[in-house]
Design a protein around this motif. Sequence first.
Motif, PDB file in Angstrom:
ATOM      1  N   ALA A  31       3.791   3.769 -13.239  1.00  8.97           N
ATOM      2  CA  ALA A  31       2.526   3.035 -13.279  1.00  8.97           C
ATOM      3  C   ALA A  31       2.753   1.535 -13.124  1.00  8.97           C
ATOM      4  CB  ALA A  31       1.793   3.328 -14.575  1.00  8.97           C
ATOM      5  N   VAL A  46       0.286  -3.296  -6.140  1.00  9.56           N
ATOM      6  CA  VAL A  46      -1.069  -3.811  -5.942  1.00  9.56           C
ATOM      7  C   VAL A  46      -1.050  -5.335  -5.926  1.00  9.56           C
ATOM      8  CG1 VAL A  46      -3.346  -3.980  -6.967  1.00  9.56           C
ATOM      9  CG2 VAL A  46      -2.190  -1.789  -6.913  1.00  9.56           C
ATOM     10  N   MET A  98       0.021  -6.514  -2.647  1.00 10.91           N
ATOM     11  CA  MET A  98      -1.064  -6.462  -1.664  1.00 10.91           C
ATOM     12  C   MET A  98      -1.969  -7.681  -1.810  1.00 10.91           C
ATOM     13  SD  MET A  98      -1.966  -2.454  -2.172  1.00 10.91           S
ATOM     14  CE  MET A  98      -3.289  -2.297  -0.992  1.00 10.91           C
ATOM     15  N   MET A  99      -2.287  -8.030  -3.050  1.00  3.84           N
ATOM     16  CA  MET A  99      -3.183  -9.173  -3.261  1.00  3.84           C
ATOM     17  C   MET A  99      -2.535 -10.461  -2.771  1.00  3.84           C
ATOM     18  SD  MET A  99      -5.136  -8.607  -6.782  1.00  3.84           S
ATOM     19  CE  MET A  99      -6.745  -7.928  -6.593  1.00  3.84           C
ATOM     20  N   LEU A 104      -6.354   4.405 -17.267  1.00  2.43           N
ATOM     21  CA  LEU A 104      -5.241   4.028 -16.389  1.00  2.43           C
ATOM     22  C   LEU A 104      -5.537   4.422 -14.944  1.00  2.43           C
ATOM     23  CD1 LEU A 104      -2.287   2.880 -16.371  1.00  2.43           C
ATOM     24  CD2 LEU A 104      -1.584   5.235 -16.115  1.00  2.43           C
ATOM     25  N   LEU A 159     -10.450  -7.056  -0.739  1.00  2.00           N
ATOM     26  CA  LEU A 159     -10.039  -8.450  -0.568  1.00  2.00           C
ATOM     27  C   LEU A 159      -9.489  -8.687   0.844  1.00  2.00           C
ATOM     28  CD1 LEU A 159      -9.862 -10.890  -2.387  1.00  2.00           C
ATOM     29  CD2 LEU A 159      -7.576 -10.194  -3.023  1.00  2.00           C
ATOM     30  N   VAL A 163       2.224   1.800  -3.457  1.00  2.00           N
ATOM     31  CA  VAL A 163       1.264   2.417  -4.372  1.00  2.00           C
ATOM     32  C   VAL A 163       1.257   3.927  -4.189  1.00  2.00           C
ATOM     33  CG1 VAL A 163      -1.174   2.634  -4.928  1.00  2.00           C
ATOM     34  CG2 VAL A 163      -0.201   0.379  -4.538  1.00  2.00           C
ATOM     35  N   LEU A 164       1.364   4.354  -2.939  1.00  2.00           N
ATOM     36  CA  LEU A 164       1.233   5.782  -2.672  1.00  2.00           C
ATOM     37  C   LEU A 164       2.511   6.563  -2.996  1.00  2.00           C
ATOM     38  CD1 LEU A 164      -0.752   5.542   0.658  1.00  2.00           C
ATOM     39  CD2 LEU A 164      -1.625   6.059  -1.610  1.00  2.00           C
ATOM     40  N   GLY A 175      -4.418  -4.571 -17.412  1.00  2.00           N
ATOM     41  CA  GLY A 175      -3.610  -3.446 -16.956  1.00  2.00           C
ATOM     42  C   GLY A 175      -2.471  -3.144 -17.904  1.00  2.00           C
ATOM     43  N   LEU A 187     -13.152  -5.020 -14.500  1.00  2.00           N
ATOM     44  CA  LEU A 187     -12.230  -5.218 -15.619  1.00  2.00           C
ATOM     45  C   LEU A 187     -12.866  -4.751 -16.921  1.00  2.00           C
ATOM     46  CD1 LEU A 187     -10.634  -8.653 -14.742  1.00  2.00           C
ATOM     47  CD2 LEU A 187      -9.520  -6.449 -14.772  1.00  2.00           C
ATOM     48  N   ALA A 211      -7.850  -4.573  -3.759  1.00  2.00           N
ATOM     49  CA  ALA A 211      -6.976  -5.221  -2.783  1.00  2.00           C
ATOM     50  C   ALA A 211      -7.468  -4.949  -1.364  1.00  2.00           C
ATOM     51  CB  ALA A 211      -5.542  -4.716  -2.963  1.00  2.00           C
ATOM     52  N   PHE A 212      -7.942  -3.713  -1.115  1.00  2.00           N
ATOM     53  CA  PHE A 212      -8.494  -3.407   0.209  1.00  2.00           C
ATOM     54  C   PHE A 212      -9.735  -4.238   0.487  1.00  2.00           C
ATOM     55  CE2 PHE A 212      -5.890   0.426   0.002  1.00  2.00           C
ATOM     56  CZ  PHE A 212      -5.424   0.477   1.302  1.00  2.00           C
ATOM     57  N   ALA A 250       0.839  -1.212   0.000  1.00  2.00           N
ATOM     58  CA  ALA A 250       0.000   0.000   0.000  1.00  2.00           C
ATOM     59  C   ALA A 250       0.865   1.248   0.000  1.00  2.00           C
ATOM     60  CB  ALA A 250      -0.918  -0.008   1.227  1.00  2.00           C
ATOM     61  N   ILE A 288       3.589   0.748  -9.516  1.00  2.00           N
ATOM     62  CA  ILE A 288       2.376   0.856  -8.705  1.00  2.00           C
ATOM     63  C   ILE A 288       1.551  -0.416  -8.854  1.00  2.00           C
ATOM     64  CG2 ILE A 288       0.180   2.080  -8.493  1.00  2.00           C
ATOM     65  CD1 ILE A 288       1.626   4.616  -9.272  1.00  2.00           C
ATOM     66  N   PHE A 289       1.447  -0.867 -10.098  1.00  2.00           N
ATOM     67  CA  PHE A 289       0.667  -2.060 -10.354  1.00  2.00           C
ATOM     68  C   PHE A 289       1.276  -3.278  -9.652  1.00  2.00           C
ATOM     69  CE2 PHE A 289      -0.641  -5.344 -13.592  1.00  2.00           C
ATOM     70  CZ  PHE A 289      -1.834  -5.551 -12.970  1.00  2.00           C
ATOM     71  N   GLU A 320      -6.241  -9.227 -14.388  1.00  3.30           N
ATOM     72  CA  GLU A 320      -5.912  -7.818 -14.172  1.00  3.30           C
ATOM     73  C   GLU A 320      -4.605  -7.450 -14.854  1.00  3.30           C
ATOM     74  OE1 GLU A 320      -5.889  -6.694 -10.065  1.00  3.30           O
ATOM     75  OE2 GLU A 320      -7.972  -6.046 -10.159  1.00  3.30           O
ATOM     76  N   ALA A 371      -7.808  -1.255  -8.880  1.00  2.00           N
ATOM     77  CA  ALA A 371      -7.102  -2.444  -8.416  1.00  2.00           C
ATOM     78  C   ALA A 371      -6.667  -2.263  -6.965  1.00  2.00           C
ATOM     79  CB  ALA A 371      -5.900  -2.711  -9.316  1.00  2.00           C
ATOM     80  N   PHE A 372      -6.226  -1.047  -6.638  1.00  2.00           N
ATOM     81  CA  PHE A 372      -5.833  -0.713  -5.259  1.00  2.00           C
ATOM     82  C   PHE A 372      -7.020  -0.946  -4.315  1.00  2.00           C
ATOM     83  CE2 PHE A 372      -4.475   2.928  -2.297  1.00  2.00           C
ATOM     84  CZ  PHE A 372      -3.480   2.189  -1.700  1.00  2.00           C
ATOM     85  N   PHE A 401      -8.070   2.159 -13.526  1.00  2.00           N
ATOM     86  CA  PHE A 401      -7.514   0.827 -13.310  1.00  2.00           C
ATOM     87  C   PHE A 401      -6.633   0.784 -12.066  1.00  2.00           C
ATOM     88  CE2 PHE A 401      -3.853  -1.941 -13.875  1.00  2.00           C
ATOM     89  CZ  PHE A 401      -4.498  -3.155 -13.790  1.00  2.00           C
ATOM     90  N   LEU A 402      -5.693   1.726 -11.957  1.00  2.00           N
ATOM     91  CA  LEU A 402      -4.763   1.666 -10.833  1.00  2.00           C
ATOM     92  C   LEU A 402      -5.491   1.840  -9.507  1.00  2.00           C
ATOM     93  CD1 LEU A 402      -1.631   3.590 -12.126  1.00  2.00           C
ATOM     94  CD2 LEU A 402      -1.891   1.141 -11.760  1.00  2.00           C
TER      95      LEU A 402
END
Lengths: 102, 510
Positions: free
Chosen positions: A30, A37, A40-41, B160, B174, A24-25, A78, B140, B171-172, A21, A33-34, A74, B167-168, B163-164
């Motif tokens: 890009a 994510v 995180m998953m 974009l 999830l 990402v911040l 993405g 998606l 994740a939260f 997290a 950042i992806f 994704e 997806a972020f 999407f970003l």
Amino acid sequence: MTAVPTSFYLVLSALIFVIGAVGVLVRRNALIIFMCVELMMNAVNLTLIALADRFGRLDGQIFVFMVMAVAAAEVAVGLAIVMALVHHRDTTNVDEINLLKG
Amino acid sequence: MTLPTLDLVVLLPQLIVLTAALLVLVVDGLSGARSWLLAGISLVALLAAGAAAIWLSLQPGEPRRLQAMAVADGFALLFDVVIVVAAVLGVLLAYQSIPRISQQVGSYYALLLLAVVGMMTMGAALDLIVVFLALEILSLALYILAGFNRSEPRSAEASLKYFLLGAFASAFFLYGAALVYGATASLNLEAIAAALAGGSRSPAMLYLGIALLIVGFGFKVALVPFHMWTPDVYPGAPTPVTAFMSAATKAAAFAAFLRLFLTALPTAQPTWSWALAVLAAVTMTLGNVAALRQRELKRMLAYSSIAHAGYAAVGLVAGTAQGAGAVLFYLLAYAFMNVGAFGVVAALERAGEYDVARGRLAGLSERQPALAAAMAIFMFSLTGIPPFAGFFGKLYVFGAAVAAGWGWLVVIGVINSVISAYYYLQVTVEMYFAAPAAEAPAAAAAGKKGRAVAKAAAPSPAPEEGKAAPAPLSRATAAAVLAAALGTVLIGVLPALLTGWIAQAVQGIF
């Protein structure tokens, strides 16, 4: 052999989740950042597996398979979106992607 | 070994739409881009899915279930109807403008239908795995749709960002689901409720999980502070996409939000309803105040949609059957009035244009009286002026909140409605009372060019396209705006047609 307590897994995955997290911040690329994510998953996946093992249930592990499949989808979407943007701007830096000002 | 019986009829609406999505892709490959056929298949499938949902909701007896994963109860099926309304209007709006911006018309309709499948499943899901899958299916598809205008950098950028941040937020969501699983040892909504009935063994995990779930849903419905993407994505995405997703995504996310929080987490209600009440108050205020400053229509509607997410959240805060029914009613009204408003924007939009400046509305009542009248109806309805749909939406939501003891929240909501009247009514004033600006001659010239393009796309323009009308208005767009206006007025005049049905339907989620 003593088993690793479930709480260790939970703390580890919470740490990984927070690292993702924060990534990402603070990161500006890009693609990175992806990747954060995705981190995180995967932290959540670890949580789910640890909990499923602790409860002796399968549903948590099934959830992990679903998450993996979704994460793969994704990635496909993405990366295509990033490619579409690179066509226009030739950059993956989100600070330079600023035609729209929120 | 015996295989479990699968009652697939539960998913009948979804299966119809899914089949149509695949069919659209095949037909697109076979016959080339024959736009009317693809739109026709989509429309027929959506209407059939809506009919299937109504048929299923009229079945007597207990709601049918697909294992413990999905249910076809009145709640899910009414949300199906809301989503079908938004999707039908979205297809009609797309008919004119999507061929202008892309060659791949078939994939547009296919993706829209796939998003609809995900949205319908959100309302029917009884298990956190299914909620997550449905959320991702719809997300998606929408990420791609937001970037559908390949020649426009802003569209790619909107895609974009969506999407970003999406997806972020997933994740939260999830992680929230995983923590709730950790606190209750179950992913099934009813089993979670049963596990929590005797008090939670690990409240810290449970409340952290609930907080993360609120973040995930808050992003999808655009609650402040998880709204940052909305004012970028709504104007950047092609207008038909914005119209569709503004109403349908909200409906789908609120469907899962309501079912998850009211079915699985009622024991934690004192905690989450306070958190949501604060979010709703901030969302309404910030959305409306930010909308005041906007000079472009799509951005203004983006901020207004944030504010409307706040109004709908008030019904969820109430946490009663009355509140859930009010949210359902609100979202149905919102589907008509907001897609209609975006439809008018789509009708005014010129090829290659990114957003419609509000000054362009000046004198619209003389150039296109029908379009101006429709826009006025949508604006009155969004403000919440009787006798339009939006008024009763707000009335029921606020009424439910008062009945549940949330008086202060309703006061904030009413003050916000007054603030919103300023910018909604200013649109109406500009259409009817402002003289066309100096831009008008240029607009007429550009309009003629655009008209030629539209003639090629739609050989028979609508009767509204009168002598003085410079902007192109295809028959499909006109039909969408007309249907949305009729829906807005009809729900406003006869809300009782729906309220009884809704009140009965929402009982199933408690």
